[in-house]
Design a protein around this motif. Structure first.
Motif, PDB file in Angstrom:
ATOM      1  N   VAL A 370       0.808  -1.226   0.000  1.00  0.00           N
ATOM      2  CA  VAL A 370       0.000   0.000   0.000  1.00  0.00           C
ATOM      3  C   VAL A 370       0.838   1.271   0.000  1.00  0.00           C
ATOM      4  CG1 VAL A 370      -1.974  -1.084   1.100  1.00  0.00           C
ATOM      5  CG2 VAL A 370      -0.259   0.013   2.525  1.00  0.00           C
ATOM      6  N   ARG A 371       2.125   1.183   0.295  1.00  0.00           N
ATOM      7  CA  ARG A 371       2.959   2.381   0.371  1.00  0.00           C
ATOM      8  C   ARG A 371       2.922   3.146  -0.941  1.00  0.00           C
ATOM      9  NH1 ARG A 371       7.486  -0.373   3.320  1.00  0.00           N
ATOM     10  NH2 ARG A 371       6.535  -0.322   5.375  1.00  0.00           N
ATOM     11  N   GLY A 372       2.612   4.425  -0.831  1.00  0.00           N
ATOM     12  CA  GLY A 372       2.604   5.270  -2.020  1.00  0.00           C
ATOM     13  C   GLY A 372       1.264   5.344  -2.725  1.00  0.00           C
ATOM     14  N   TRP A 373       0.317   4.523  -2.322  1.00  0.00           N
ATOM     15  CA  TRP A 373      -0.999   4.578  -2.947  1.00  0.00           C
ATOM     16  C   TRP A 373      -1.915   5.498  -2.154  1.00  0.00           C
ATOM     17  CZ3 TRP A 373      -1.828   2.894  -7.670  1.00  0.00           C
ATOM     18  CH2 TRP A 373      -0.916   1.998  -8.201  1.00  0.00           C
ATOM     19  N   LYS A 374      -3.020   5.860  -2.783  1.00  0.00           N
ATOM     20  CA  LYS A 374      -3.983   6.734  -2.117  1.00  0.00           C
ATOM     21  C   LYS A 374      -4.807   5.938  -1.110  1.00  0.00           C
ATOM     22  CE  LYS A 374      -3.535  10.631  -4.704  1.00  0.00           C
ATOM     23  NZ  LYS A 374      -2.064  10.545  -4.810  1.00  0.00           N
ATOM     24  N   ILE A 375      -5.400   6.648  -0.178  1.00  0.00           N
ATOM     25  CA  ILE A 375      -6.166   5.987   0.884  1.00  0.00           C
ATOM     26  C   ILE A 375      -7.331   5.185   0.302  1.00  0.00           C
ATOM     27  CG2 ILE A 375      -7.568   8.083   1.349  1.00  0.00           C
ATOM     28  CD1 ILE A 375      -6.410   5.703   4.086  1.00  0.00           C
ATOM     29  N   ALA A 376      -7.911   5.651  -0.807  1.00  0.00           N
ATOM     30  CA  ALA A 376      -9.028   4.915  -1.408  1.00  0.00           C
ATOM     31  C   ALA A 376      -8.560   3.589  -1.997  1.00  0.00           C
ATOM     32  CB  ALA A 376      -9.692   5.761  -2.485  1.00  0.00           C
ATOM     33  N   ASP A 377      -7.283   3.555  -2.423  1.00  0.00           N
ATOM     34  CA  ASP A 377      -6.758   2.307  -2.988  1.00  0.00           C
ATOM     35  C   ASP A 377      -6.463   1.282  -1.903  1.00  0.00           C
ATOM     36  OD1 ASP A 377      -6.742   3.217  -5.645  1.00  0.00           O
ATOM     37  OD2 ASP A 377      -4.941   4.372  -5.224  1.00  0.00           O
ATOM     38  N   PHE A 378      -6.326   1.782  -0.693  1.00  0.00           N
ATOM     39  CA  PHE A 378      -6.018   0.874   0.409  1.00  0.00           C
ATOM     40  C   PHE A 378      -7.045  -0.266   0.474  1.00  0.00           C
ATOM     41  CE2 PHE A 378      -6.718  -0.376   4.847  1.00  0.00           C
ATOM     42  CZ  PHE A 378      -5.455  -0.829   5.176  1.00  0.00           C
ATOM     43  N   ILE A 379      -8.316   0.105   0.274  1.00  0.00           N
ATOM     44  CA  ILE A 379      -9.384  -0.894   0.355  1.00  0.00           C
ATOM     45  C   ILE A 379      -9.230  -1.931  -0.756  1.00  0.00           C
ATOM     46  CG2 ILE A 379     -11.890  -1.204   0.297  1.00  0.00           C
ATOM     47  CD1 ILE A 379     -10.754   0.236   2.802  1.00  0.00           C
ATOM     48  N   ALA A 380      -8.918  -1.431  -1.967  1.00  0.00           N
ATOM     49  CA  ALA A 380      -8.783  -2.347  -3.103  1.00  0.00           C
ATOM     50  C   ALA A 380      -7.622  -3.305  -2.898  1.00  0.00           C
ATOM     51  CB  ALA A 380      -8.584  -1.553  -4.391  1.00  0.00           C
ATOM     52  N   ILE A 381      -6.554  -2.817  -2.249  1.00  0.00           N
ATOM     53  CA  ILE A 381      -5.382  -3.674  -2.033  1.00  0.00           C
ATOM     54  C   ILE A 381      -5.630  -4.634  -0.880  1.00  0.00           C
ATOM     55  CG2 ILE A 381      -2.932  -3.665  -1.452  1.00  0.00           C
ATOM     56  CD1 ILE A 381      -2.917  -0.776  -2.694  1.00  0.00           C
ATOM     57  N   PHE A 382      -6.197  -4.078   0.182  1.00  0.00           N
ATOM     58  CA  PHE A 382      -6.436  -4.892   1.376  1.00  0.00           C
ATOM     59  C   PHE A 382      -7.408  -6.028   1.078  1.00  0.00           C
ATOM     60  CE2 PHE A 382      -9.172  -5.486   5.152  1.00  0.00           C
ATOM     61  CZ  PHE A 382      -8.250  -6.147   5.932  1.00  0.00           C
ATOM     62  N   ALA A 383      -8.474  -5.726   0.315  1.00  0.00           N
ATOM     63  CA  ALA A 383      -9.464  -6.757   0.003  1.00  0.00           C
ATOM     64  C   ALA A 383      -8.832  -7.874  -0.825  1.00  0.00           C
ATOM     65  CB  ALA A 383     -10.642  -6.148  -0.736  1.00  0.00           C
ATOM     66  N   GLY A 384      -7.832  -7.518  -1.625  1.00  0.00           N
ATOM     67  CA  GLY A 384      -7.190  -8.519  -2.469  1.00  0.00           C
ATOM     68  C   GLY A 384      -6.385  -9.547  -1.704  1.00  0.00           C
ATOM     69  N   VAL A 385      -6.027  -9.226  -0.461  1.00  0.00           N
ATOM     70  CA  VAL A 385      -5.275 -10.187   0.343  1.00  0.00           C
ATOM     71  C   VAL A 385      -6.178 -11.347   0.760  1.00  0.00           C
ATOM     72  CG1 VAL A 385      -3.804 -10.433   2.370  1.00  0.00           C
ATOM     73  CG2 VAL A 385      -3.864  -8.278   1.177  1.00  0.00           C
ATOM     74  N   ASP A 386      -7.473 -11.075   0.892  1.00  0.00           N
ATOM     75  CA  ASP A 386      -8.451 -12.095   1.280  1.00  0.00           C
ATOM     76  C   ASP A 386      -8.094 -12.732   2.629  1.00  0.00           C
ATOM     77  OD1 ASP A 386     -10.661 -13.655   1.207  1.00  0.00           O
ATOM     78  OD2 ASP A 386      -9.821 -15.188  -0.108  1.00  0.00           O
ATOM     79  N   ILE A 387      -8.238 -11.960   3.682  1.00  0.00           N
ATOM     80  CA  ILE A 387      -7.949 -12.514   5.005  1.00  0.00           C
ATOM     81  C   ILE A 387      -9.244 -12.901   5.700  1.00  0.00           C
ATOM     82  CG2 ILE A 387      -5.817 -11.251   5.313  1.00  0.00           C
ATOM     83  CD1 ILE A 387      -7.467  -9.475   7.314  1.00  0.00           C
ATOM     84  N   VAL A 388      -9.126 -13.847   6.606  1.00  0.00           N
ATOM     85  CA  VAL A 388     -10.233 -14.208   7.493  1.00  0.00           C
ATOM     86  C   VAL A 388      -9.683 -14.086   8.907  1.00  0.00           C
ATOM     87  CG1 VAL A 388     -11.693 -16.071   8.278  1.00  0.00           C
ATOM     88  CG2 VAL A 388     -11.399 -15.705   5.877  1.00  0.00           C
ATOM     89  N   LEU A 389     -10.283 -13.227   9.697  1.00  0.00           N
ATOM     90  CA  LEU A 389      -9.700 -12.918  10.997  1.00  0.00           C
ATOM     91  C   LEU A 389      -9.730 -14.090  11.958  1.00  0.00           C
ATOM     92  CD1 LEU A 389      -8.375 -10.322  11.960  1.00  0.00           C
ATOM     93  CD2 LEU A 389      -9.646 -10.007   9.890  1.00  0.00           C
ATOM     94  N   GLY A 390     -10.679 -14.992  11.767  1.00  0.00           N
ATOM     95  CA  GLY A 390     -10.704 -16.174  12.612  1.00  0.00           C
ATOM     96  C   GLY A 390      -9.416 -16.957  12.504  1.00  0.00           C
ATOM     97  N   GLU A 391      -8.833 -16.906  11.336  1.00  0.00           N
ATOM     98  CA  GLU A 391      -7.599 -17.628  11.073  1.00  0.00           C
ATOM     99  C   GLU A 391      -6.382 -16.790  11.465  1.00  0.00           C
ATOM    100  OE1 GLU A 391      -6.589 -20.216   7.302  1.00  0.00           O
ATOM    101  OE2 GLU A 391      -6.261 -18.108   6.881  1.00  0.00           O
ATOM    102  N   VAL A 392      -6.451 -15.491  11.237  1.00  0.00           N
ATOM    103  CA  VAL A 392      -5.327 -14.615  11.551  1.00  0.00           C
ATOM    104  C   VAL A 392      -5.089 -14.602  13.067  1.00  0.00           C
ATOM    105  CG1 VAL A 392      -4.538 -12.240  11.498  1.00  0.00           C
ATOM    106  CG2 VAL A 392      -5.664 -13.189   9.518  1.00  0.00           C
ATOM    107  N   ASP A 393      -6.155 -14.446  13.822  1.00  0.00           N
ATOM    108  CA  ASP A 393      -6.011 -14.304  15.273  1.00  0.00           C
ATOM    109  C   ASP A 393      -6.047 -15.632  16.017  1.00  0.00           C
ATOM    110  OD1 ASP A 393      -6.009 -11.676  14.729  1.00  0.00           O
ATOM    111  OD2 ASP A 393      -8.066 -11.303  15.307  1.00  0.00           O
ATOM    112  N   ARG A 394      -6.635 -16.608  15.414  1.00  0.00           N
ATOM    113  CA  ARG A 394      -6.750 -17.950  15.982  1.00  0.00           C
ATOM    114  C   ARG A 394      -7.384 -17.957  17.369  1.00  0.00           C
ATOM    115  NH1 ARG A 394      -0.960 -19.005  15.087  1.00  0.00           N
ATOM    116  NH2 ARG A 394      -1.119 -16.863  14.485  1.00  0.00           N
TER     117      ARG A 394
END
Lengths: 394, 185
Positions: A370-394
């Protein structure tokens, strides 16, 4: 704007915050400001918090803050018998419970040296691939939703519902399936399952074409995702990124091919690869993977029909006591390389249960993207990671 | 012109779908049937239970308490069957191991409660009270009826009990209807 309290976790950001509070015109004040997103932000997938440092609208840095959904599953498992851990694995990556079940039972089977009947393995492959399609449908739907496209979300959920109906028929639950058992599966496929599955498989290519028409081909969607969130091949490898994110960077790594487990070496399928390593590639790769999963399920159904009825459970003692030792099994979950490590001291309970969640590791590369991108792009990049918090936090 | 082509193609899909029949039903007025073998609420047949406690041992979360006494014929006799449903994972392990099929799962899904103690239920015979039969209050909180919070007419066969963390029960029979009397839902 974040509060002082929420920033106490970010020691290196604290001095900068003081300067920001002193006023942007003060001498020596940085030009950045800190924005707190989450843990209850509508476009955050679950309870995830991102502390974003901004220069105007441009992202300078981001700190992912995880742990809001921590339940201590690894510790809980130590107080359960080997079989009793299975319902807990459902609740890790709750979008793909079948794959979680599979990683765990494979590790235990490896430890105890249990041979799984062929019919059970075929059913497992069908379920795992259906779950992959389902998880990717969830991704495609929510990815569009994050970028403001509401319609594809509803189409994706229509097919997702059909897959959940199949799960309900097979194991009695939709989300928390608990379907796989150590040495096999819980129940045999019910009557009417295969015809319904074939119907879905037949309709799936048309449905995928529909998503392509609604979302993939849309110019606004492409403008917002193409070239956004580049992650170099080297960085991806350095961060141990796996799954569609790594393959979008052009690295041919799929556990089903690289370290074939279950019966995957028997099936004919391809591993789609991306070229540009951007948000669009990460999205489109999952569409292509759905097509490949449909192919695998078709072959598995054919093999299952040729095999005919048979045992679905190996002979396993109800109170399993695997010999002392350790085992590691990993599978290709919809999010990436999912690993499960179990240690036995010869007792009825795991001595240690360790989970390698792909989305937790994939998330670590978020600042790089996300470095160097606009704040609106943050969502587009973050969503592309496809995380599930149940798994991240365990 | 070329720029809007993709968006138009998307709109065509939407337009076509406008004439398709809806795939949803008007819940809660219409309800879809669950597949057989659905893992919902519980049904318990006391007469068939042999008090072997296999269900309690199979449960990952110690939800089930089987109370049994050895009779004069040296056989175990069931004296109480309790479930603390707030910890239930609905994994179905208890049903899977039961040798006499006395505990089974139903398609009841409205098992929501507003306080934890009402999720502690003792089964006599039969299933959890059906919310549809017990008026609006019970529909919001079907298990509330089990604790005897308010007289709601017939409340099924579920007997209320005092949760173990509350005052220690005086007798062996823990049925104390109305111990939550006066509390507002």
């Amino acid at each position: 704007m974040s509060t002082r309290e929420s920033l106490s976790l970010e020691p290196e950001l604290e001095p900068r915050l003081k300067l920001v509070e002193a006023g942007s015109h003060a001498e020596g004040a940085p030009r950045t400001m800190i924005l707190n997103m989450g843990p209850q932000h509508p476009s955050m997938h679950g309870v995830f918090r991102a502390v974003v440092e901004l220069d105007g609208e441009t992202i300078v840095n981001v700190r992912p803050v995880v742990g809001y959904l921590h339940r201590g599953v690894e510790k809980l498992a130590e107080a359960r018998t080997w079989a009793q851990v299975i319902p807990y694995t459902d609740r890790l990556d709750y979008i793909s419970a079948m794959n979680n079940n599979q990683a765990y039972v494979m590790a235990v089977e490896k430890l105890a040296g249990i041979e799984v009947p062929e019919r059970a393995e075929l059913i497992r492959v069908i379920m795992a691939e259906l779950n992959r399609i389902q998880s990717h449908l969830m991704f495609v739907g929510s990815f569009g939703l994050d970028l403001g496209a509401y319609t594809p979300f509803l189409y994706c959920f229509r097919e997702r519902e059909a897959i959940y109906d199949l799960f309900e028929m097979a194991c009695g639950a939709r989300l928390t399936t608990s379907y796989l058992r150590i040495g096999g599966v819980a129940r045999d496929l019910p009557e009417g399952f295969l015809p319904k599955l074939k119907e879905l498989l037949k309709a799936m290519p048309d449905h995928i074409q529909e998503y392509n028409n609604v979302l993939t081909g849309n110019e606004i969607f492409q403008a917002r995702t193409k070239g956004v969130g580049y992650l170099s091949r080297e960085t991806a490898l350095a961060y141990s990124i796996t799954g569609p994110m790594l393959r979008a960077a052009g690295v041919n790594y799929d556990v089903r091919k690289a370290d074939p487990y279950s019966l995957y070496s028997r099936f004919d399928f391809e591993v789609p690869l991306g070229q540009n390593s951007d948000s669009f590639d990460r999205y489109y790769l999952r569409i292509l993977e759905m097509q490949q999963s449909v192919r695998i399920v078709e072959q598995a159904v054919k093999a299952l029909e040729e095999l005919g009825p048979g045992p679905i459970q190996a002979k396993v003692s109800r109170l399993l006591k695997p010999p002392a030792g350790e085992a590691y099994a990993h599978i290709e979950s919809p999010k990436g390389d999912l690993g499960c490590y179990v240690v036995s001291d010869g007792g009825t309970k795991p001595y240690r249960f360790r989970w390698r969640p792909p989305s937790f590791i994939n998330l670590q590369a978020l600042p790089e993207m996300v470095r160097g991108w606009k704040i609106a792009d943050f969502i587009a990049i973050f969503a592309g990671v496809d995380i599930v918090l149940g798994e991240v936090d365990r | 012109m070329a720029y809007g082509r993709g968006a138009l193609r998307g709109l065509r899909v939407t337009f076509r779908n406008m004439f398709r029949r809806p795939i949803t039903v008007r819940y809660p007025f219409e309800k879809l049937k669950f597949a057989p073998g659905f893992r919902g609420g519980f049904r318990f047949d006391r007469d068939r239970c042999i008090a072997c406690s296999q269900c309690a041992n199979a449960c990952p979360n110690n939800v089930i308490t089987v109370k049994a006494q050895r009779g004069e014929d040296k056989k175990l006799h069931l004296t109480g069957y309790e479930m603390d449903l707030q910890y239930c994972l609905f994994c179905g392990y208890c049903v899977e191991v039961c040798p006499t099929n006395c505990i089974t799962m139903t398609d009841q899904v409205a098992l929501v409660a507003t306080d934890r103690s009402s999720l502690w239920v003792e089964f006599d015979k039969g299933e959890l009270p059906d919310p549809a039969k017990h008026g609006a209050h019970a529909a919001v909180n079907p298990l509330r009826a089990a604790t005897g919070a308010k007289p709601q007419g017939p409340v099924g066969n579920v007997q209320p009990v005092q949760p173990p963390h509350a005052a220690p029960a005086a007798g062996g029979q823990a049925a104390q209807p109305g111990h939550r009397e006066g509390e507002q839902a």
